[in-house]
Design an enzyme around this catalytic site. Structure first.
Site, PDB file in Angstrom:
ATOM      1  N   GLY A   1       0.951  -1.569  -0.033  1.00 51.61           N
ATOM      2  CA  GLY A   1       0.788  -0.062  -0.153  1.00 51.61           C
ATOM      3  C   GLY A   1       0.226   1.313   0.230  1.00 51.61           C
TER       4      GLY A   1
ATOM      5  N   GLY B   1       0.444   5.853  -0.340  1.00 51.87           N
ATOM      6  CA  GLY B   1      -0.543   7.078  -0.756  1.00 51.87           C
ATOM      7  C   GLY B   1       0.766   8.372  -0.878  1.00 51.87           C
ATOM      8  N   GLY B   2       0.097   9.502  -0.811  1.00 56.51           N
ATOM      9  CA  GLY B   2       0.727  10.938  -0.452  1.00 56.51           C
ATOM     10  C   GLY B   2       1.205  11.119   1.044  1.00 56.51           C
ATOM     11  CD  GLN B   3       0.208  12.338   4.907  1.00 55.57           C
ATOM     12  OE1 GLN B   3       1.395  12.507   5.841  1.00 55.57           O
ATOM     13  NE2 GLN B   3      -0.229  13.359   3.870  1.00 55.57           N
ATOM     14  N   GLY B   4       3.027   8.292   3.173  1.00 59.26           N
ATOM     15  CA  GLY B   4       4.059   7.750   3.313  1.00 59.26           C
ATOM     16  C   GLY B   4       3.973   5.635   2.455  1.00 59.26           C
ATOM     17  CB  THR B   5       5.514   3.323   1.175  1.00 63.83           C
ATOM     18  OG1 THR B   5       5.427   4.601  -0.435  1.00 63.83           O
ATOM     19  CG2 THR B   5       5.089   2.119  -0.303  1.00 63.83           C
ATOM     20  CB  VAL B   6       2.250  -0.431   4.107  1.00 63.04           C
ATOM     21  CG1 VAL B   6       2.399  -1.280   4.822  1.00 63.04           C
ATOM     22  CG2 VAL B   6       2.040   1.249   4.509  1.00 63.04           C
TER      23      VAL B   6
ATOM     24  CG  ASP C   1      -7.130   9.694   6.694  1.00 61.76           C
ATOM     25  OD1 ASP C   1      -7.943  10.038   6.333  1.00 61.76           O
ATOM     26  OD2 ASP C   1      -5.993   9.103   5.847  1.00 61.76           O
TER      27      ASP C   1
END
Length: 741
Positions: free
Chosen positions: A423, A425-430, A540
């Site tokens: 996963g 997105g704009g805040q980071g990567t998992v 969120d």
């Protein structure tokens, strides 16, 4: 005699023309008879002016003006330059705008749609961003896949407190904001929207006459206040980077079809594209030019270009490389083709000394660099409150939280291999990984603010104590990096978003499963609001942050990015954070996150479960773009049935569905104080689940049961709508109200 022969050979090589060097050729970048530039921009094949001069899909137009200038175009977009080796090009993108009047949005607006479907081109996500300029207007970029199906949306909303708050400088969120682009795409749309229904055009007009959206390279940007207070950006253009590749097959497959294989030069190599299913061609080492043309890759004369041989060595060029020759009495250094050395027998001692000194220097350098790295890692560890966490771990043996090293995290994720991404997105990567023989999810964040950095250790102590079956457990963190990385338990079945909207989801989601997921998610949020100490506001809530385990039980995630219940002005933020479509309108206006903000966002999740529709659909008519607005109108006009998931339209228990819809409507109240708490929402969903499981409880009331029991001295049998049979017995000591239970 042998030495004399060697001298003669070397002299001949140095004074005679090279027998291996090809005749000088001028650089060829296009097909014969085709223009090689337009407006001063080189046009290398496979690009070309017109279909006969280009590979299919790479045709450009060269437009001339009355002033005698010309410009190359890819469709409607100006080509600024083309890079063959990287498979990229820079194009000119127009600035989108939306202007306002005193009371309403004016007709002065411009947005655009880029459709490169079926072409070799797509938007580069690493070098481009979406930047919004203006006040109180949401500028966004909608991303679609090759089938023009909705993939995602990114964007941001610059805010303005007053005209005095606008300053020249960086894009900080006041009058200007920017967002990353999460998905590579060949179809995307720029668009605008007001932040919420209560924010009319007159508010925007007080700050700015227009709002702007720029799809542009992520380069240094200087904000001028005149961009916001005037319309000088109308008609302007920015530059963006696009990727291109040949075909949609890998090199192994493409090389098997000689008739269509694009790497035509003999001295070329094929490289798989990193952004698409196609491939690129490059000249081999020692060659330069155009690998897509026969004879396009020509030998580089290294001796003329850079003379790599160190004196007294002499350079000799040949196809694809060069060689250095040493004068008599010297030879090339072992392992070095560019420098000469004395005969080993003469210089063995000095050379050995030099080698020892080199090793000592390298060893000293390595030790110093390691010390510097350790100091940097220790600095980060201290800044993020690592000492507080370490003391807690050492003093409390039962403390279920671990501090992992950077090396452990890198080993667990195979150096953050893209194959382990689950996963982003704009805040980071998992990333998925394995730590201590346990599957985990590791979140690598991009940025953090200074306030959170100082309080990180204390907040981890609180978050680590959270223990709820429907909340993803935080197992530990890594503090030796600039932005801390969080380690969670691994949840195998993905997100609720993909369960509802995923293309590969073949089974149908039942009403019972929807109610189960909704109830468990509400219980988790109620726990964060009322049982955590201090209370935690998620901030969120969305279907992407609700995970499903192997039994499809809900697991609320990403609360590590939430805030603890604030007690001072720290709760006010400059830039509103969250996800479009889920954001609380009251939060958008006040910049104050509360527990009721989570309630609003949860109401939107309930709508997703009921309707199976995206929360924002830019392809729908204007009145249907926002799911929450569309739902409230449908409820007001008694048209809720039109919005329902097709699987629910034929359900017998429409009463249960309407109960959920009424609860969602309460959650979506514009005033936060009029919304229920998450505890009340969880209780309501629990009641609705029981209504779904035991509908007979609604069909029989205590008075009816009492009447039936009066007719018999033993018991009565009640059969529910779900077919389950219940026996009710008379007992003098049990009140009638208990019999109804």
């Amino acid at each position: 005699m042998g030495a004399m022969i060697l001298i003669i050979i070397q002299v001949l090589l140095l004074i005679s023309p090279s027998i291996t060097k090809s005749a000088a050729q001028s650089e060829v970048i296009t097909l014969p008879g085709c223009p090689n530039s337009c407006g001063g921009v080189p046009i290398p094949y496979p690009f070309g002016i017109g279909s006969k001069c280009a590979m299919p899909g790479f045709e450009l137009n060269c437009s001339s003006t009355s002033a005698g200038t010309s410009t190359p175009y890819l469709g409607n977009y100006t080509i600024l330059n083309i890079n063959l080796s990287s498979g990229q090009a820079r194009v000119s993108m127009p600035v989108s705008y939306q202007c306002y009047g005193n009371t309403t949005r004016t007709n002065l607006s411009f947005t655009y749609t880029v459709d490169w479907t079926g072409t070799p081109f797509q938007l580069n996500t690493e070098k481009n961003i979406i930047r919004a300029i203006g006040c109180n207007t949401l500028a966004s970029l909608t991303i679609a896949d090759s089938a023009n199906s909705y993939v995602g949306v990114t964007g941001c909303a610059p805010l303005c407190e007053s005209l005095e708050s606008l300053t020249n400088g960086n894009c900080s969120g006041i009058g200007c904001c920017q967002a990353t682009i999460p998905e590579t795409s060949n179809y995307f749309i720029t668009s605008f929207d007001d932040l919420n229904a209560d924010l009319n055009a007159s508010l925007s007009y007080n700050f700015t006459r227009c709002g702007y959206a720029m799809l542009t390279e992520d380069s240094d940007f200087y904000l001028k206040t005149s961009y916001i207070t005037t319309n000088e950006l109308i008609g302007q253009n920015t530059s963006a980077v696009i990727d291109w590749s040949i075909g949609n097959t890998t090199c192994n497959i493409a090389q098997g079809n000689k008739s269509s294989y694009a790497c035509s030069s003999d001295n070329s190599v094929c490289l798989n594209s990193s952004t698409s299913a196609g491939y690129l061609c490059n000249c081999s080492d020692g060659y330069q030019g155009n690998p897509y043309l026969e004879g396009g890759c020509q030998d580089i004369d290294e001796c003329v270009k850079q003379n790599p041989c160190s004196a007294p060595a002499k350079c000799h060029n040949f196809q694809g490389g060069y060689k250095c020759f040493c004068p008599f009495g010297r030879r090339l250094k072992s392992g070095n083709k560019d420098e000469c050395e004395l005969n080993l027998a003469l210089v063995l001692g000095p050379c050995a000394g030099v080698i020892v000194l080199c090793f000592l220097g390298l060893g000293t350098y390595a030790i110093n660099e390691k010390r510097k790295l350790s100091k940097v890692e220790e600095k980060y560890f201290q800044e993020h409150g690592g000492r507080i966490l370490l003391e807690k771990i050492q003093s409390d043996q039962g403390f279920g939280f671990a501090i992992f090293t950077k090396q452990q995290i890198e080993q667990a994720t195979n150096n953050f291999d893209n194959a382990n991404i689950i996963g982003h997105g704009g805040q980071g990567t998992v990333y998925k990984g394995s730590l201590r023989d346990q599957m985990v999810a590791i979140k690598k964040c991009k940025i953090t603010d200074e306030r959170k950095k100082k309080e990180f250790g204390k907040e981890m102590l609180i978050l680590s104590q959270i223990n709820h079956k429907n909340i993803v457990k935080i197992l530990g963190c890594c503090l030796e990096v600039e932005v801390p990385m969080l380690v969670y338990e691994f949840i195998p079945n993905g997100t609720l978003f993909h369960y509802i909207h995923g293309k590969n989801h073949e089974s149908h989601i039942s009403l019972s499963t929807c109610l189960k997921i909704a109830h468990e998610s509400a219980e988790a949020l109620a726990y964060l609001h009322f049982s955590a100490s201090p209370p935690i506001f998620h901030g969120d809530v969305k279907s992407l942050n609700i995970l499903l385990d192997q039994n499809y039980s809900a697991k609320v995630s990403d609360f590590g990015a939430s805030i603890l219940s604030p007690t001072d002005e720290a709760q006010f933020v400059t830039v509103v954070q969250g996800t479009c479509g889920y954001l609380d309108p009251e939060y958008m206006q006040s910049c104050q996150l509360t527990d009721k903000s989570d309630v609003y966002s949860f109401g939107v999740v309930l709508l997703e479960l009921l309707t199976n529709k995206p929360v924002i659909d830019f392809y729908a008519p204007e009145e249907e773009r926002s799911l929450s607005s569309y739902f409230l109108c449908a409820m007001k006009e008694n048209k809720m049935h039109e919005l329902l998931n097709d699987e629910f339209k034929n359900e017998d228990d429409i009463e249960v569905i309407m109960e959920v819809a009424k609860l969602a409507k309460e959650c979506l109240n514009m005033r936060g104080e009029d919304r229920p708490t998450m505890k009340e929402v969880a209780e309501q969903l629990d009641r609705i689940r029981k209504l779904k499981q035991h509908p007979w409880e609604q069909e029989y009331h205590s008075e009816e049961i009492e009447t039936l029991l009066n007719k018999t001295s033993h018991s009565i049998e009640i059969r529910g709508a779900d077919g389950i049979t219940f026996d009710v017995y008379r007992a003098r000591s049990v009140p009638t109200e208990r019999l109804a239970e």
